[in-house]
Motif scaffolding. Structure first.
Motif, short mmCIF file in Angstrom:
data_model
loop_
_atom_site.label_atom_id
_atom_site.label_comp_id
_atom_site.label_asym_id
_atom_site.label_seq_id
_atom_site.Cartn_x
_atom_site.Cartn_y
_atom_site.Cartn_z
N GLN A 85 46.25 59.71 33.63
CA GLN A 85 45.72 58.72 32.70
C GLN A 85 45.42 57.41 33.41
OE1 GLN A 85 45.10 59.52 29.38
NE2 GLN A 85 45.64 61.55 30.15
N GLY A 86 44.61 56.58 32.77
CA GLY A 86 44.39 55.25 33.29
C GLY A 86 45.54 54.33 32.93
N PRO A 87 45.66 53.18 33.59
CA PRO A 87 46.72 52.23 33.23
C PRO A 87 46.60 51.77 31.78
CG PRO A 87 45.78 51.69 35.37
CD PRO A 87 44.89 52.73 34.77
N GLN B 179 42.14 54.37 43.31
CA GLN B 179 43.57 54.64 43.31
C GLN B 179 43.85 55.92 44.07
OE1 GLN B 179 45.54 55.12 39.46
NE2 GLN B 179 47.42 54.25 40.31
N PHE C 140 41.40 49.80 30.64
CA PHE C 140 41.00 50.78 31.64
C PHE C 140 40.49 52.06 31.00
CE2 PHE C 140 42.20 49.47 35.91
CZ PHE C 140 42.96 48.33 35.65
N GLY C 141 39.59 52.75 31.72
CA GLY C 141 39.25 54.12 31.41
C GLY C 141 40.26 55.06 32.03
N THR C 142 40.06 56.37 31.83
CA THR C 142 41.02 57.35 32.35
C THR C 142 40.72 57.73 33.79
OG1 THR C 142 39.69 59.09 31.36
CG2 THR C 142 41.57 58.30 30.09
N LEU D 198 42.98 43.57 30.76
CA LEU D 198 41.99 44.54 31.21
C LEU D 198 42.22 45.86 30.46
CD1 LEU D 198 42.11 44.02 35.08
CD2 LEU D 198 40.48 43.07 33.46
N PHE E 286 41.53 47.01 44.27
CA PHE E 286 40.31 46.38 43.76
C PHE E 286 39.11 46.67 44.65
CE2 PHE E 286 37.54 43.47 41.83
CZ PHE E 286 36.93 42.72 42.83
N GLY F 245 50.06 58.16 44.25
CA GLY F 245 51.29 57.45 44.54
C GLY F 245 51.12 55.98 44.87
N LYS F 246 49.91 55.47 44.72
CA LYS F 246 49.64 54.06 45.03
C LYS F 246 49.15 53.32 43.79
CE LYS F 246 50.10 54.78 49.54
NZ LYS F 246 51.19 54.16 50.33
N GLY F 247 49.20 51.98 43.87
CA GLY F 247 48.61 51.18 42.80
C GLY F 247 47.11 51.09 42.97
N PRO F 248 46.38 50.75 41.92
CA PRO F 248 44.93 50.61 42.03
C PRO F 248 44.55 49.53 43.04
CG PRO F 248 45.59 50.73 39.72
CD PRO F 248 46.84 50.58 40.53
N LEU G 154 38.75 54.07 39.02
CA LEU G 154 39.03 53.53 37.69
C LEU G 154 38.07 52.39 37.37
CD1 LEU G 154 42.90 53.29 38.07
CD2 LEU G 154 41.72 54.85 36.53
N ARG H 274 38.37 61.61 39.08
CA ARG H 274 39.03 62.11 40.30
C ARG H 274 37.98 62.71 41.20
NH1 ARG H 274 41.79 64.04 36.26
NH2 ARG H 274 41.16 66.20 36.63
N GLY I 244 50.37 45.93 42.37
CA GLY I 244 51.43 46.39 43.25
C GLY I 244 51.41 47.91 43.33
N GLN I 245 52.39 48.46 44.06
CA GLN I 245 52.46 49.90 44.27
C GLN I 245 53.08 50.64 43.08
OE1 GLN I 245 51.16 51.50 47.25
NE2 GLN I 245 50.21 49.50 47.02
N TYR J 177 38.11 49.99 40.46
CA TYR J 177 39.26 50.13 41.32
C TYR J 177 39.28 51.53 41.91
CZ TYR J 177 41.41 45.88 39.38
OH TYR J 177 41.69 44.58 39.01
N TYR K 200 51.40 47.02 33.26
CA TYR K 200 50.74 48.21 32.75
C TYR K 200 51.68 49.41 32.93
CZ TYR K 200 46.20 45.93 32.37
OH TYR K 200 45.18 45.11 31.99
N LEU L 123 53.16 49.54 36.45
CA LEU L 123 52.37 48.77 37.40
C LEU L 123 52.36 47.30 37.02
CD1 LEU L 123 49.29 51.16 37.55
CD2 LEU L 123 50.87 50.76 39.44
N PHE M 31 35.30 45.82 36.11
CA PHE M 31 36.01 45.94 37.38
C PHE M 31 36.10 47.41 37.79
CE2 PHE M 31 37.51 41.57 37.19
CZ PHE M 31 37.45 41.31 35.83
#
Lengths: 116, 111
Positions: A41-43, B38, B101-103, B99, B46, B41-44, B87, B106, A108-109, B36, A35, A91, B34
């Protein structure tokens, strides 16, 4: 490993250069996703692998983007002739399959790519 | 085309002030919704999977619910550490397992 590992965590490159981003999924996960996420924004989906083959590459924006997963584990996202608009966080996620059902994806990060 | 819309875009809550986040979706055939979390600076990360209307899942102060058109993430008595972007994603069309995703929403929780 315990989670999805992406390297490098940060990459700065000059416009026009070639870059490779690596993803090491959770051991045993057959599905792997790439992604792209821009600020706020979302992924955004790029490509999805099931095993070694690309099951859906409909999200790749153009032919400068390519991804491989030769042995069904580690994947590499390759971007040729980078443009400033390619700057984003890339991602990677993986998921397992049980009884024919793909389960939730673990991310992942990310790799933050900056094209200058 | 499968689509996900999240609202509100941003939400500010006082610590202890319960609220809900919305995820509206349009898919040809839902094969999982799903949630998530976030952090910057990190990944989503779950949180939940929901598969059918009427299903509910809970984890600490979070509860996710699903109807045929939308999902809600209810946050009960939030704490500052719940501040993050939440998310929502769907797996829809039968010809792909991607998948959508929405935006995101926050969320900021103030002490």
């Amino acid at each position: 490993g315990a989670g999805v590992s992406q390297t490098p965590s940060n990459k700065v490159t000059e416009k026009g250069k070639y870059v490779e981003l690596r993803c090491d999924p959770i051991s045993g996960h057959t599905a792997l996703y790439w992604y792209r996420q821009s600020l706020g924004q979302g992924p955004e989906f790029l490509i999805y692998f099931q095993g070694t083959g690309a099951a859906d590459d409909s999200g790749l924006p153009n032919d400068r983007f390519f991804a491989v997963r030769p042995e069904g584990s580690v994947s590499t996202l390759k971007i040729q002739r980078t443009e400033r608009g390619d700057s984003a966080v890339y991602l990677c996620a993986s998921s397992s399959e049980g009884q024919g059902v793909i389960t939730e994806a673990f991310f992942g990060q990310g790799t933050r790519l900056t094209v200058v | 085309e499968d689509q996900v819309t999240q609202s509100p875009e941003a939400l500010r809550l006082q610590e202890g002030e319960s609220s809900s986040l919305n995820c509206s979706y349009t898919v040809s055939g839902l094969r999982g919704l799903f949630w998530y979390r976030q952090d910057p600076g990190k990944g989503p990360e779950f949180l939940f999977t929901l598969y059918s209307a009427g299903e509910e899942k809970e984890k600490e102060r979070l509860k996710a619910t699903l109807t045929k058109k939308e999902s809600f993430l209810h946050i009960t008595a939030p704490k500052p550490e719940d501040s993050a972007t939440y998310l929502c994603a769907v797996r829809g069309s039968y010809n792909t397992d991607k998948l959508i995703f929405g935006t995101g929403t926050r969320l900021q929780v103030f002490p």
